[in-house]
Design an enzyme around this catalytic site. Structure first.
Site, short mmCIF file in Angstrom:
data_model
loop_
_atom_site.label_atom_id
_atom_site.label_comp_id
_atom_site.label_asym_id
_atom_site.label_seq_id
_atom_site.Cartn_x
_atom_site.Cartn_y
_atom_site.Cartn_z
N ARG A 1 -5.67 0.35 -17.47
CA ARG A 1 -7.01 0.24 -18.06
C ARG A 1 -8.14 0.23 -17.03
O ARG A 1 -9.16 0.90 -17.21
CB ARG A 1 -7.12 -1.01 -18.96
CG ARG A 1 -6.31 -0.92 -20.24
CD ARG A 1 -6.61 -2.10 -21.16
NE ARG A 1 -7.86 -1.92 -21.87
CZ ARG A 1 -8.95 -2.66 -21.69
NH1 ARG A 1 -8.92 -3.66 -20.82
NH2 ARG A 1 -10.04 -2.43 -22.37
N CYS B 1 0.23 5.11 -4.90
CA CYS B 1 -0.41 6.01 -3.94
C CYS B 1 -1.54 6.79 -4.62
O CYS B 1 -1.45 8.00 -4.83
CB CYS B 1 0.63 6.96 -3.35
SG CYS B 1 0.01 7.93 -1.97
#
Length: 917
Positions: free
Chosen positions: A838, A869
């Site tokens: 979110r 990453c």
């Protein structure tokens, strides 16, 4: 010379300077003397400061001045005067000289203004006179004064002015004298009451010390009712008043011109009077006492979460005052700025509140947005002509017309063929007659277009140009709107957008939420942004209940020992939320949108509370059937394949359509069926574009202009529309939203004829930040009941999702590493965007605490990041945490909705598992 902060600082500077030159080598004395501002006194054989500077130093050796200004509400009741006395006494006890500047009693200036304008109406003048008399006689009684003679003098002066032959003519000098009576009366009452309380107060006639001078190009009205007073420090005045040794009360709002006539400083002129006296006396501070604690980051009446601006520089305060803030008159800043006198705004009712302090800008002040303001009633004049391109003197010609009609231009926007200017009603008489006459003149040289009514929304802060890269969210808010003019000030202190007036009220709170919250979190702005207006004045109203996880800290820390990251759900919280919604009698049926969290334990609890389950996919339908087989289900897909609709219809689940395509291309599948229709009512709601589910940029819902075609297709295939549905966004905290949706759906339902059910959707907001007020369920219930009484023929449904489960869930994570890069500090943890997306997807805010050190002071500003990453793997930006170490347990709150259900194995990392308490 500069003050050194010591009470006798000026004397110390003088003694050090004279001692320095006394001990200098003979050949160096002239150079050092000039450098220190000294001159050689042959009579005394010494290098000394000039007499005026020594007077100033003598003044500074004496007790410094504090100028206190009190507005109309602050002087209109005995209790308020008691507070004034306490404030003045407090400064006197600290060894300060005090001058009090007062406004007229509240409402009196308006009556005197009306009296002055009633020059041809004797009866009206006498009625207004009697009302002013009665008001002050009542105040005399309230203050329990005994000597009526001082008040009687001014009341008789009022009688004489009303009865004067000058009254029939109503000339400007007469009107100015009438207006000044308000302050003369209030200051007279104030002096008497302070002496009654044992404070040795003396009445000071402001006109004896404030000498007005006319400005270039100022008309007669301006000379009498918008006068200006040049001020330079007057040590002799200070010495004279100090020798008399009293506390002084004087009048705001007035001065005297070269002819000895009374003139008015303009509306808000009492603030300016205080600043003038502060400059004349080289005061230590001027305090403006009013009914609010200071300047706020927005108008608190529109934005209750507006933050108190604890510190501003003179230029920022000037911009905020001129662009809409009413607490301080813009003209009062220049005198104290020129004299370098500190200005403060304080609340008479709450004198212990810190208020706003205004002073010199720090040389290393970082760029930031300090306030958002709006001014209504703006009129734009757009002038267009191809002939203006590179034409010498075109602007001079058109501006001459504005001058001829007495109009002051505020904002200006130019292009090769167009010049658009704004007229501010606070500085101009803007009516249809004036505008028509202006346009008639302008039409001689260009095409003219009047755009009104408009509002100017202004962002104020130092270094605005260097912040443009941070304003993408602001530009996105303005994107769908009609922006008529954008103006970036030449002093780099504001950026103004002129829009239609009817949208300003909604835009200011939205912009405040986007900009001010972020700025208030910055390290360097901690001293700038104080508490919110709600925290200061609505303490306890709509306060949020402490979350469940604070009382179960030990249990959660123990769970974290078993492994992190980990979601933890509290079923009791879900139950309480469901019961609270079920108490709203106007709603006939509640459905839970299971996409928010489809955990079987939560579905079972929600179904047990009488909720149906709203689903958007075959997988959700199957999950709902398995977890709660007896619960009613709805199918509300979007751009789903044909087979999914057919399967839902075959299983008897009510289906919602939101597009023409299913009926136009697969009409036979729906032949003689009952369906629900989801409509797009034209606008979306929510903190981010990705949570807005209404408007042309949202893929959800049937556009209203396609409704006739949908009805035609439905009739062709024998499809009966039994329900209308609208869901426009998420995170909405305004109860009126659902009332508006209800009304629009009911109106459409009556026209369609077959509609039995109105589904007003969900989007019930959950406060994410401490300054947000929870959704008022009582107000929601009352609003829905009002509409239901008007449309009793419809059954009312609603389908919340996040509201039920967000607060029930938390995400536990363990700190893995910390890092510092320049001034930015990172706290890394083992939960990332693969577990909670979110923040990355919606810019959603989740409270983050260091559960291990929950009770330690939050002293560090950090970026909380995960191990994924991706640069977007940020769980929280600019969060305040205690000093955090590897192994500490972080808790990310409000993770019960759209957390685990949106998790992934990105980077081949397992998402957080779930534990249910």
């Amino acid at each position: 010379m500069h003050r050194d902060g010591h009470p006798g600082g000026w004397r110390i500077i003088a003694e050090k300077s004279e001692a320095t030159i006394a001990t200098a080598a003979i050949g160096e004395k002239p150079r050092i003397g000039r450098m220190l501002g000294l001159f050689f006194c042959a009579a005394q054989g010494q290098w000394r400061f000039p007499r005026r500077q020594r007077l100033l130093m003598s003044h500074k050796r004496a007790a410094p001045w504090i100028v206190l200004k009190f507005g109309g509400t602050s002087v209109s009741a005995r209790a308020r005067w008691d507070k004034i006395a306490a404030i003045a006494r407090g400064w006197r006890e600290r060894g300060k000289q005090v001058l009090i500047v007062v406004s007229a009693l509240s409402g009196v200036t308006d009556k005197l203004k009306a009296l002055g304008e009633a020059s041809g109406d004797v009866a009206k003048r006498q009625t207004l006179r009697d009302e002013v008399r009665a008001r002050h006689e009542a105040m005399f009684v309230e203050l329990e004064l005994t000597d009526h003679a001082p008040l009687q003098y001014w009341l008789e002066r009022l009688d004489a002015l009303v009865a004067s032959a000058r009254a029939d003519a109503g000339g400007l000098p007469w009107q100015a004298e009438v207006l000044a009576l308000g302050e003369q009366l209030s200051s007279t009452l104030g002096v008497a009451y302070l002496n009654r309380l044992g404070l040795p107060a003396q009445w000071l006639d402001a006109r004896e010390y404030l000498a007005a001078s006319a400005l270039p190009n100022q008309n007669a009205w301006g000379r009498y009712f918008s006068a200006s007073v040049p001020t330079t420090p007057n040590p002799a005045l200070s010495e004279s008043l100090i020798r008399r040794g009293a506390l002084y009360v004087t009048q705001g709002f007035m001065a005297r011109n070269d002819a000895g006539e009374t003139v008015i400083l303009g509306r808000g002129g009492s603030d300016t009077s205080a600043s003038y006296f502060g400059a004349l006396l080289q005061a230590e501070k001027v305090e403006i006492w009013t009914d609010v604690a200071g300047m706020f980051s927005a108008d608190p009446r529109r934005v209750p979460n507006a933050r108190l601006l604890a510190r501003l520089d003179y230029e920022e305060a000037q911009e905020i005052a001129t662009t809409g803030a009413k607490v301080l008159h813009p003209r009062c800043i220049n005198p104290v700025r020129d004299a370098r006198v500190l200005l403060a705004i304080k609340d008479t009712n709450f004198p212990d509140l810190a208020g706003t302090e205004i002073g010199v800008a720090a040389p290393d002040t970082a760029p930031s947005v300090k306030a958002i303001s709006s001014r209504g009633g703006i009129t734009l004049i757009a002038m267009e002509s191809i002939g203006m391109w590179q034409q010498v003197g075109f602007l001079a010609d058109v501006f001459e017309y504005f001058k001829r009609h007495g109009l002051s231009i505020d904002l200006v926007g130019t292009s090769e063929t167009n010049v658009t200017v704004s007229l501010d009603p606070t500085e101009n008489l803007v009516n249809s007659d004036v505008i028509s006459a202006l346009c008639a003149d302008l039409a001689k040289v260009c095409r003219v277009k009047v755009i009104a009514p408009c509002a100017a929304i202004t962002l104020v802060g130092r270094g605005m140009r260097s912040m443009l890269h941070k304003l993408s969210s602001v530009l996105a808010e303005f994107g769908p709107q009609r922006v008529h003019l954008i103006s970036q000030s030449s002093n780099n202190l504001n950026l103004t957008f002129v829009v239609d007036e009817d949208i300003a009220a909604d835009m200011v709170p939205a912009l405040h939420a986007l900009l001010i919250r972020a700025e208030a979190m910055r390290v360097e702005d901690r001293a700038v942004f104080g508490p919110s207006w709600r925290e200061l004045y609505q303490d306890g109203q709509g306060a949020q209940v402490a979350p469940w996880w604070r009382t179960r800290r030990a249990e959660l820390l123990a769970l974290a020992q078993s492994g992190t990251p980990r979601y933890v759900y509290d079923v009791a919280t879900v139950r309480a939320r469901a019961q609270a919604l079920r108490a709203i009698a106007a709603v006939d049926r509640w459905f839970y949108a299971i996409k928010a969290n489809a955990h079987p334990a939560l579905l079972q609890e929600i179904a047990a509370q009488g909720f149906g389950l709203e689903c958007v996919s075959p997988g959700e339908l199957e999950c709902a059937a398995q977890a709660a087989p007896d619960a009613a289900r709805l199918f509300t897909p979007n751009f789903a394949p044909r087979a999914e609709y057919a399967a839902a219809l075959a299983s008897g689940v009510p289906v919602t359509l939101d597009n023409l395509h299913p009926l136009a291309q697969w009409g036979a599948d729906f032949s003689n069926r009952e369906i629900f229709l989801r409509l797009d009512l034209g606008t979306g709601r929510g903190h981010h574009d990705k949570v807005k589910t209404g408007g042309a940029k949202s893929k959800f819902g049937l556009a209203l202009d396609e409704l006739p075609e949908f009805l035609r297709l439905a009739a062709r295939h024998g499809v009966r529309i039994v329900g209308l549905h609208a869901h426009l966004g998420s995170g909405i905290l305004d109860a009126a939203h659902w009332r508006d949706v209800y009304v629009q759906l009911a109106s459409l339902g009556e026209k369609i004829g077959s509609v039995q059910v109105l589904n007003i959707g969900g989007g019930l907001g959950v406060p994410a930040r401490g300054d947000e007020v929870p959704l008022d369920l009582a107000a929601l219930g009352a609003a829905l009941a009002e509409v239901k009484a008007a449309y009793p023929q419809f059954e009312l449904w609603a389908e919340p999702g996040r509201y039920l489960v967000a607060d029930a869930g938390v995400l536990l994570a363990r700190v893995t590493q910390t890092k510092r890069k320049g001034d930015v500090r990172y706290v890394g943890c083992d939960a990332g965007m693969n577990s909670l997306i979110r923040p990355a997807l919606y810019d959603a805010y989740h409270e983050i605490v260091n559960l291990t050190r929950l009770h330690d002071a939050a002293t560090e500003l950090v970026q909380v990041v995960g191990p994924i990453c991706e640069s977007g793997d940020v769980l929280g930006s600019n969060r305040r945490l205690p000093e955090t170490r590897e192994g500490d347990v972080l808790l990310i709150a409000q993770a019960g909705a759209y957390g685990a259900v949106m998790a992934s194995h990105y980077n081949l990392r397992d998402p957080a598992p779930v534990v249910v308490l």
